[in-house]
Write a protein that holds these residues in place. Structure first.
Motif, PDB file in Angstrom:
ATOM      1  N   LYS A  97      -9.408  -4.900  -0.981  1.00  0.00           N
ATOM      2  CA  LYS A  97      -9.314  -3.565  -0.394  1.00  0.00           C
ATOM      3  C   LYS A  97     -10.120  -2.569  -1.224  1.00  0.00           C
ATOM      4  O   LYS A  97     -10.062  -2.608  -2.459  1.00  0.00           O
ATOM      5  N   LYS A 137      -5.641   2.772  -4.838  1.00  0.00           N
ATOM      6  CA  LYS A 137      -5.098   1.407  -4.863  1.00  0.00           C
ATOM      7  C   LYS A 137      -5.166   0.750  -6.241  1.00  0.00           C
ATOM      8  O   LYS A 137      -4.553  -0.295  -6.469  1.00  0.00           O
ATOM      9  N   GLN A 173      -5.740  -8.181  -4.177  1.00  0.00           N
ATOM     10  CA  GLN A 173      -4.279  -8.214  -4.144  1.00  0.00           C
ATOM     11  C   GLN A 173      -3.803  -9.567  -3.642  1.00  0.00           C
ATOM     12  O   GLN A 173      -4.326 -10.090  -2.651  1.00  0.00           O
ATOM     13  N   THR A 211      -2.022  -7.356  -8.422  1.00  0.00           N
ATOM     14  CA  THR A 211      -3.257  -6.694  -7.991  1.00  0.00           C
ATOM     15  C   THR A 211      -4.140  -6.482  -9.210  1.00  0.00           C
ATOM     16  O   THR A 211      -3.637  -6.190 -10.303  1.00  0.00           O
ATOM     17  N   GLU A 218       0.846  -1.195   0.000  1.00  0.00           N
ATOM     18  CA  GLU A 218       0.000   0.000   0.000  1.00  0.00           C
ATOM     19  C   GLU A 218       0.881   1.245   0.000  1.00  0.00           C
ATOM     20  O   GLU A 218       2.012   1.230   0.498  1.00  0.00           O
TER      21      GLU A 218
END
Length: 614
Positions: free
Chosen positions: A351, A298, A383, A330, A129
């Motif tokens: 996420k 993200k 992810q 991801t 992240e």
């Protein structure tokens, strides 16, 4: 920024580091020093009690050990990300899809306190992240001031007072640099540009700040700014007013807002005054919407882990290799891929694309069908799971008959600004995500093996701190000597030199002198010196009060294999004096101070009793 540092070997120190994280139970946190830092040195009276009451698991008692090459690799990954973000093709693509406010200004402030979060396990490092308003920097400054080495084996890994003070100064300099970069008129009444008028006032802004878990950190920032001559207030965005072309908090005109909001694009009604001031170039906002759009969404992790997309952007091959190796695969969750992702969920972490603080984030193996439907109806990324590191700590709540330890997970956060790492911290926890709710967890200092040179030294550190040295393993000690210009040799306790280096002690006899420092690492036999294993030399300067001057010492460090011409290297006569002090009457452990250097420091941390050192 296309240059990428060449990789360093990671395998050699890994086993030693893993042993330290699993078997070294030396408490590094000095509770009294922590309270002193919170109540007087950095904070204000009563802050230590506030932390104890509101967030008792904010600070971990034990450090996390990380090999120096891994820290180097973290910087490599950060540099690789920065180089991609700097590409015009990337910026056009990202900002073209972002809210209009994110396209405001193409130059100016960079954004304070980016946080690159990593998992490190089994030698594999993964960037999980990127945050553009990463919290905890001032808390880690406090924590670093409250460290002590209960074992000589790790005392060189403990952050020095000088390094902490430098970090605090970097923080203030960062905000002043943001102000300078603004380069436009800030505050209609001032009539001066950000480049010519000094920064005068800062507002630390978050929703209901006094209710925030990290409110104590806001108070620490306020105190830091005010110690450096800046007016500082802590405010809810709704308490700000846009009046007569100036952003105000009460009667105070605000120059700069340190933005801790999770309303990243200033869309909420409470942010209306701040939004207008920002759109009118009447305040410096850091971090700002553009920073979030470029770094923290993200969905970018999907790009950083996709070779075809990196290639299409023109990312150099070396940079691609760094990203593809260290950014877990991801992808953006698409309802069309629902069945495939559901089937693969046990290896995935889900996420929200604009999430923060691990809110609404889920491990795939914990998903229910109901939550899965919510994910499909929202904006999420999936992810690939990279296991967090593990730190074993003592468990004071365990019954005597049970194993007196428990395993904690940890992640690593690199605080960065303008392409440079400012500080690295760990967060220890149990559960799915970091939570600051686990007894024994919280922010933990990162102790690097950088101070342990060579494999044999790493093993010695492990043996000393974990109590794994066998009967045939010799104990070791550090002997420290100061050499003056008249070839005088002065043996000093190693613990005293550590205190001097941290600014915690003075040596009046050495005031105003430039001296040479000799540090001999010696194998002991029967408690007495036997063989010199390693020699290190450096130059050290004492100020007029007898304190080590952090701006000048130690430097020019040289080891035994270095060129003899180095200014720190001793003469043959001086080496003879040191050897005489070291080995005279060496077979007698209780030799008099005149024959045995008082610089002997031998510590042994036992893994039989977690948290204790003998």
């Amino acid at each position: 920024m296309n240059a990428v540092l060449q990789p360093l070997p990671l395998e050699a120190p890994r086993s030693a580091i893993d042993k330290l994280n699993s078997a070294c139970f030396c408490f590094s946190l000095d509770e009294k020093a922590l309270a002193r830092a919170l109540d007087s040195e950095l904070g204000q009276p009563g802050l230590a009690e506030m932390v104890r009451q509101r967030c008792p698991f904010l600070f971990a008692a034990l450090p996390v050990f990380v090999a120096a090459p891994q820290l180097h690799r973290m910087a490599q990954v950060m540099h690789a990300v920065e180089s991609v973000v700097a590409l015009p093709a990337y910026r056009d693509q990202v900002l073209g899809a972002a809210p209009a406010i994110a396209r405001l200004g193409t130059s100016g402030p960079l954004g304070a306190f980016f946080g690159y979060d990593f998992h490190l396990s089994g030698g594999h490092l993964g960037l999980i992240e990127i945050n553009t308003n990463a919290g905890g920097a001032m808390l880690n400054a406090v924590l670093a001031r409250a460290q002590h080495a209960c074992c000589a084996a790790v005392d060189s890994m403990v952050p020095t007072l000088a390094s902490v003070v430098d970090f605090e100064q970097q923080i203030v300099a960062m905000f002043r640099h943001e102000w300078k970069l603004a380069g436009h008129t800030v505050g209609a009444t001032a009539g001066l540009t950000g480049r010519t008028r000094p920064l005068a006032s800062i507002a630390i802004v978050d929703v209901a700040p006094e209710d925030q878990y990290l409110y104590p950190e806001f108070l620490l920032f306020q105190q830091l700014f005010e110690r450096h001559g800046l007016r500082a207030v802590i405010a809810d965005p709704a308490a700000l007013e846009w009046r007569d072309g100036v952003l105000r908090h009460g009667d105070l005109a605000i120059d700069l807002v340190y933005n801790r909001l999770t309303d990243f694009y200033l869309e909420q009604p409470a942010s209306a005054a701040l939004r207008e001031a920002y759109l009118q170039h009447a305040v410096v906002l850091t971090p700002h919407p553009q920073a979030h759009a470029l770094y923290a969404d993200k969905r970018h992790l999907a790009l950083f882990s996709d070779a075809a997309r990196l290639q299409a952007l023109g990312v150099p091959q070396a940079t691609q290799e760094v990203l593809l190796k260290h950014v877990p695969h991801t992808e953006v969750v698409d309802a069309a891929d629902a069945q495939r992702l559901w089937d693969a969920r046990r290896g995935l972490f889900f996420k929200p694309v604009a999430g923060f603080g691990s809110r609404a984030a889920y491990r795939g193996d914990k998903l229910t069908k109901r939550v899965w439907q919510d994910i499909l109806a929202s904006d999420y990324v999936a992810q690939a799971i990279v296991a967090p590191g593990e730190r074993v700590i003592g468990d004071p709540d365990a019954a005597a008959a049970e194993t007196p330890t428990k395993a904690m997970k940890y992640d690593l956060r690199a605080y960065t600004y303008d392409g440079a790492v400012q500080w690295v911290a760990a967060r220890m926890y149990q559960g799915q995500t970091t939570n600051f709710r686990t007894p024994g967890g919280g922010f933990a200092p990162v102790y690097s093996s950088a101070a342990v040179s060579g494999r044999s030294s790493s093993e010695r550190t492990v043996q000393a701190c974990t109590g794994t040295a066998g009967a045939d393993d010799a104990a070791h000690a550090s002997y420290v000597f100061l050499l003056d210009e008249s070839s005088g040799v002065h043996a000093i306790p190693h613990a005293l030199y550590v205190a001097l280096a941290r600014g915690e002690a003075t040596l009046a006899a050495m005031a105003g002198q430039n001296l040479r420092l000799a540090d001999w690492f010696v194998r002991l036999k029967g408690g007495a010196p036997d063989v010199v294993v390693n020699e290190t030399y450096s130059l050290v300067r004492f100020d007029a009060q007898g304190r080590v001057d952090p701006a000048h010492a130690p430097f020019a460090a040289q080891t035994q294999g270095a060129a003899v011409e180095n200014a720190a290297w001793p003469s043959a006569a001086e080496r003879g004096q040191m050897r005489e002090l070291l080995f005279s009457d060496a077979q007698t452990p209780d030799a008099s101070p005149s024959a045995t250097p008082i610089g002997v420091t031998e510590s042994h941390c036992s893994n039989r009793s977690p948290g204790s050192c003998a």
